[in-house]
Design a protein around this motif. Structure first.
Motif, PDB file in Angstrom:
ATOM      1  N   GLY A 208       0.813  -1.209   0.000  1.00 52.90           N
ATOM      2  CA  GLY A 208       0.000   0.000   0.000  1.00 52.90           C
ATOM      3  C   GLY A 208       0.843   1.253   0.000  1.00 52.90           C
ATOM      4  N   ARG A 209       1.875   1.303   0.838  1.00 56.66           N
ATOM      5  CA  ARG A 209       2.659   2.523   0.974  1.00 56.66           C
ATOM      6  C   ARG A 209       3.540   2.795  -0.236  1.00 56.66           C
ATOM      7  N   VAL A 210       3.999   1.736  -0.914  1.00 53.00           N
ATOM      8  CA  VAL A 210       4.907   1.937  -2.042  1.00 53.00           C
ATOM      9  C   VAL A 210       4.158   2.179  -3.353  1.00 53.00           C
ATOM     10  N   LEU A 211       3.008   1.531  -3.532  1.00 59.38           N
ATOM     11  CA  LEU A 211       2.348   1.554  -4.838  1.00 59.38           C
ATOM     12  C   LEU A 211       1.152   2.494  -4.940  1.00 59.38           C
ATOM     13  N   LEU A 212       0.543   2.884  -3.829  1.00 56.53           N
ATOM     14  CA  LEU A 212      -0.729   3.605  -3.904  1.00 56.53           C
ATOM     15  C   LEU A 212      -0.622   5.019  -3.347  1.00 56.53           C
ATOM     16  N   ASP A 213      -1.291   5.932  -4.019  1.00 60.35           N
ATOM     17  CA  ASP A 213      -1.472   7.296  -3.538  1.00 60.35           C
ATOM     18  C   ASP A 213      -2.918   7.453  -3.070  1.00 60.35           C
ATOM     19  N   PRO A 214      -3.194   8.447  -2.206  1.00 60.54           N
ATOM     20  CA  PRO A 214      -4.576   8.695  -1.812  1.00 60.54           C
ATOM     21  C   PRO A 214      -5.480   8.890  -3.029  1.00 60.54           C
ATOM     22  N   GLY A 215      -6.598   8.176  -3.030  1.00 59.41           N
ATOM     23  CA  GLY A 215      -7.532   8.272  -4.143  1.00 59.41           C
ATOM     24  C   GLY A 215      -7.359   7.208  -5.206  1.00 59.41           C
ATOM     25  N   ASP A 216      -6.229   6.483  -5.203  1.00 63.61           N
ATOM     26  CA  ASP A 216      -6.051   5.409  -6.184  1.00 63.61           C
ATOM     27  C   ASP A 216      -7.068   4.301  -5.945  1.00 63.61           C
ATOM     28  N   LEU A 217      -7.524   3.675  -7.018  1.00 63.02           N
ATOM     29  CA  LEU A 217      -8.528   2.616  -6.923  1.00 63.02           C
ATOM     30  C   LEU A 217      -7.852   1.259  -6.722  1.00 63.02           C
ATOM     31  N   ALA A 218      -8.325   0.510  -5.723  1.00 66.40           N
ATOM     32  CA  ALA A 218      -7.817  -0.831  -5.454  1.00 66.40           C
ATOM     33  C   ALA A 218      -8.992  -1.787  -5.322  1.00 66.40           C
ATOM     34  N   VAL A 219      -8.919  -2.932  -5.993  1.00 67.77           N
ATOM     35  CA  VAL A 219      -9.954  -3.960  -5.925  1.00 67.77           C
ATOM     36  C   VAL A 219      -9.630  -4.910  -4.785  1.00 67.77           C
ATOM     37  N   VAL A 220     -10.631  -5.187  -3.955  1.00 63.01           N
ATOM     38  CA  VAL A 220     -10.502  -6.188  -2.888  1.00 63.01           C
ATOM     39  C   VAL A 220     -11.667  -7.157  -2.992  1.00 63.01           C
ATOM     40  N   GLU A 221     -11.481  -8.347  -2.452  1.00 59.71           N
ATOM     41  CA  GLU A 221     -12.514  -9.375  -2.492  1.00 59.71           C
ATOM     42  C   GLU A 221     -13.564  -9.113  -1.416  1.00 59.71           C
ATOM     43  N   ASP A 222     -14.807  -9.460  -1.731  1.00 63.35           N
ATOM     44  CA  ASP A 222     -15.916  -9.309  -0.786  1.00 63.35           C
ATOM     45  C   ASP A 222     -16.683 -10.626  -0.711  1.00 63.35           C
ATOM     46  N   ALA A 228      -5.866  -6.986   4.490  1.00 56.66           N
ATOM     47  CA  ALA A 228      -5.515  -6.404   3.198  1.00 56.66           C
ATOM     48  C   ALA A 228      -6.227  -5.081   2.991  1.00 56.66           C
ATOM     49  N   ARG A 229      -7.523  -5.050   3.247  1.00 55.98           N
ATOM     50  CA  ARG A 229      -8.237  -3.802   3.007  1.00 55.98           C
ATOM     51  C   ARG A 229      -7.861  -2.732   4.034  1.00 55.98           C
ATOM     52  N   GLU A 230      -7.491  -3.140   5.247  1.00 56.29           N
ATOM     53  CA  GLU A 230      -7.025  -2.159   6.221  1.00 56.29           C
ATOM     54  C   GLU A 230      -5.737  -1.496   5.745  1.00 56.29           C
ATOM     55  N   ALA A 231      -4.798  -2.294   5.241  1.00 51.52           N
ATOM     56  CA  ALA A 231      -3.524  -1.747   4.791  1.00 51.52           C
ATOM     57  C   ALA A 231      -3.718  -0.799   3.614  1.00 51.52           C
ATOM     58  N   LEU A 232      -4.630  -1.123   2.714  1.00 51.64           N
ATOM     59  CA  LEU A 232      -4.849  -0.282   1.538  1.00 51.64           C
ATOM     60  C   LEU A 232      -5.657   0.961   1.880  1.00 51.64           C
ATOM     61  N   ALA A 233      -6.670   0.796   2.734  1.00 49.67           N
ATOM     62  CA  ALA A 233      -7.465   1.953   3.136  1.00 49.67           C
ATOM     63  C   ALA A 233      -6.636   2.946   3.934  1.00 49.67           C
ATOM     64  N   ALA A 234      -5.654   2.461   4.678  1.00 51.61           N
ATOM     65  CA  ALA A 234      -4.848   3.335   5.519  1.00 51.61           C
ATOM     66  C   ALA A 234      -4.041   4.343   4.709  1.00 51.61           C
ATOM     67  N   VAL A 235      -3.717   4.017   3.462  1.00 52.34           N
ATOM     68  CA  VAL A 235      -2.971   4.965   2.628  1.00 52.34           C
ATOM     69  C   VAL A 235      -3.910   5.829   1.802  1.00 52.34           C
ATOM     70  N   GLY A 236      -5.215   5.704   2.029  1.00 48.59           N
ATOM     71  CA  GLY A 236      -6.178   6.551   1.337  1.00 48.59           C
ATOM     72  C   GLY A 236      -6.687   5.996   0.029  1.00 48.59           C
ATOM     73  N   ALA A 237      -6.461   4.704  -0.232  1.00 47.17           N
ATOM     74  CA  ALA A 237      -6.959   4.106  -1.470  1.00 47.17           C
ATOM     75  C   ALA A 237      -8.484   4.030  -1.454  1.00 47.17           C
TER      76      ALA A 237
END
Length: 490
Positions: A208-222, A228-237
């Motif tokens: 999350g920290r290396v590849l994503l900027d705030p606002g970037d779209l990331a697909v997660v499973e539901d 996984a979603r906590e780590a990605l949401a924490a960077v503003g994805a």
């Protein structure tokens, strides 16, 4: 349109419920205010209607209206008659700094608030009580072998393991891992592509920290792995929750998204938590979608060693063509928490060559390097064949325990619908009558059982059931636990 707008909030706000938490209206107010201050909600941007946002977040409409009214009164939002609610056009650029100065002593950053909000219902660490999820058979681990290898390393005259280490990981371990993954999982990699980390959670945090900027779209499973979603949401994805079926993630749903995701996080070998396995056609389709849309794939292979039925399928990383100009689009995440023991805290990333330097730099900033002695012992454990032997023994043992639990559930818990059982360390048992699985999990805990509610892992889907781990418990203990669970469910 309103529902899609409301969905934008899912990636960075999930209400914290339960006793002791702040009021829901205050949580929503704070989340929207933070979004305005850090630019995720820009001037003039339209917000979803109160009705649409309430429905999407599972809140009352009055809760949303109350938060909106306060934000309008404070100047963050503006109401346009017959049009809707918008971010105010005249929010000063220095409003964030002024608000922080007025609030007294410095507190959490915006990222800190996102991190806290992303994990309101984090599961407690697994304890050795039935039916703890993700806990291997610790009593059957070859502890004497591990102790002997550790003592041998400590007797060596070299002092290298006492000094600073390579942030990328001990070279001897990376070489052993590369050989193991090539043979056991069909990966195409060298030791130079491996980064040793402190478990899979640090791997996902680095992604999350290396590849994503705030606002970037990331697909997660539901439903999917909360970490996984906590780590990605924490960077503003912005998280796009894509529902999975019995075969995991459907690449056609990703291809149909209006915006191209920057990242796709999947568990193809054993979907967590539902347990499905992504077939070869879908794996190839997902690789094609990632190539066409310019997306990276994070392949979380958290318990790939334990498959009991059907032919083993190659990892996504081993299927992709890395000869093109982009040099590969799959980041492979592995861990030894399930195959050995959780306290080891050793995981790894297999990275496309072009990304290695950036991830190593991020790992160095995070914690310098991992502990060297456990890495050296693990390298010996792999190279001398103990890992392969242990996996063979545990695969047989876990299969027997899985069958024991399946039989016990049929005898004592007829109201549960048990899901796929071809792999992994847990079973998924869904309720046919949509009971409150969190209340049942709480009642089970009071009776000495550790069950995880299925709804904890869902984002938009309405699911009700229990995750039941079996790997750490002998058949007689599973039988007694199933009897107790059956009494609770009556």
């Amino acid at each position: 349109m309103a529902r899609r707008a409301a969905g934008h909030f899912i990636g960075w706000f999930r209400p914290q419920r339960g006793a002791g938490g702040p009021p829901l209206q205050l949580q929503l107010y704070a989340a929207i205010r933070a979004g305005v201050l850090d630019g995720r909600l820009g001037p003039g941007q339209r917000l979803p209607s109160s009705r649409a946002l309430a429905e999407e977040l599972g809140l009352s409409r009055n809760t949303v209206l109350g938060a909106y009214d306060r934000l309008v009164a404070e100047g963050y939002l503006a109401v346009r008659p017959a049009s809707g609610v918008y971010v105010a056009d005249d929010v000063p650029a220095d409003l964030g700094q002024a608000a922080r100065a007025a609030s007294g002593p410095a507190g959490f950053s915006d990222r800190g608030h996102r991190l806290i909000a992303a994990a309101p219902d984090r599961a407690a660490p697994a304890t050795a009580r039935p039916f703890a999820v993700g806990l291997p058979a610790l009593a059957d681990f070859p502890l004497e072998t591990w102790r002997r290898l550790t003592n041998r390393r400590l007797r060596l005259p070299e002092t290298g393991l006492m000094a600073g280490g390579d942030p990328q990981g001990l070279p001897v371990l990376r070489q052993a891992l590369a050989s193991y993954l090539t043979e056991a999982r069909g990966l195409t990699c060298t030791a130079d592509q491996l980064l040793v980390v402190s478990g899979a959670q640090q791997a996902l945090d680095l992604v999350g920290r290396v590849l994503l900027d705030p606002g970037d779209l990331a697909v997660v499973e539901d439903p999917g792995y909360a970490g996984a979603r906590e780590a990605l949401a924490a960077v503003g994805a912005r998280l796009e929750a894509v529902p999975v079926d019995a075969q995991g993630l459907d690449p056609e749903q990703v291809a149909g998204l209006k915006a191209a995701p920057k990242l796709i996080a999947v568990t193809p070998s054993h979907q967590f938590p539902l347990g499905g396995t992504m077939p070869l056609a879908r794996r190839l389709g997902l690789l094609a979608v990632a190539r066409e849309r310019g997306s990276m794939i994070v392949e979380d292979d958290y318990d790939c060693e334990y498959r009991y039925g059907g032919p083993p399928l190659p990892a996504l990383q081993g299927l992709e063509d890395t000869a093109g100009p982009d040099g590969g689009r799959v980041i492979y995440v592995g861990t030894f928490s399930k195959v050995l023991f959780p306290g080891l805290r050793i995981g790894y990333l297999v990275l496309p060559p072009r990304l290695v330097a950036g991830f190593v730099r991020a790992k160095t900033t995070a914690d310098g390097h991992g502990a060297l002695l456990p890495q050296a012992v693990l390298a010996d454990f792999i190279a001398e064949g103990h890992l392969a032997q242990h996996v063979r023994r545990m695969r047989k043992l876990y299969r027997e325990r899985q069958q024991a639990l399946l039989g016990a559930l049929q005898r004592h818990c007829p109201g549960l619908r048990v899901g796929p059982a071809e792999a992994g360390l847990h079973l998924v048992a869904e309720f046919t009558d949509q009971r409150d699985d969190k209340a049942i999990a709480l009642a089970a805990s009071a009776q000495g059982l550790t069950v995880a509610p299925l709804s904890r892992y869902a984002i938009r889907r309405q699911l009700s059931g229990l995750l039941l781990g079996y790997a750490a418990f002998p058949p007689a203990e599973l039988e007694r636990a199933a009897q107790l669970l059956g009494k609770l469910l009556k």
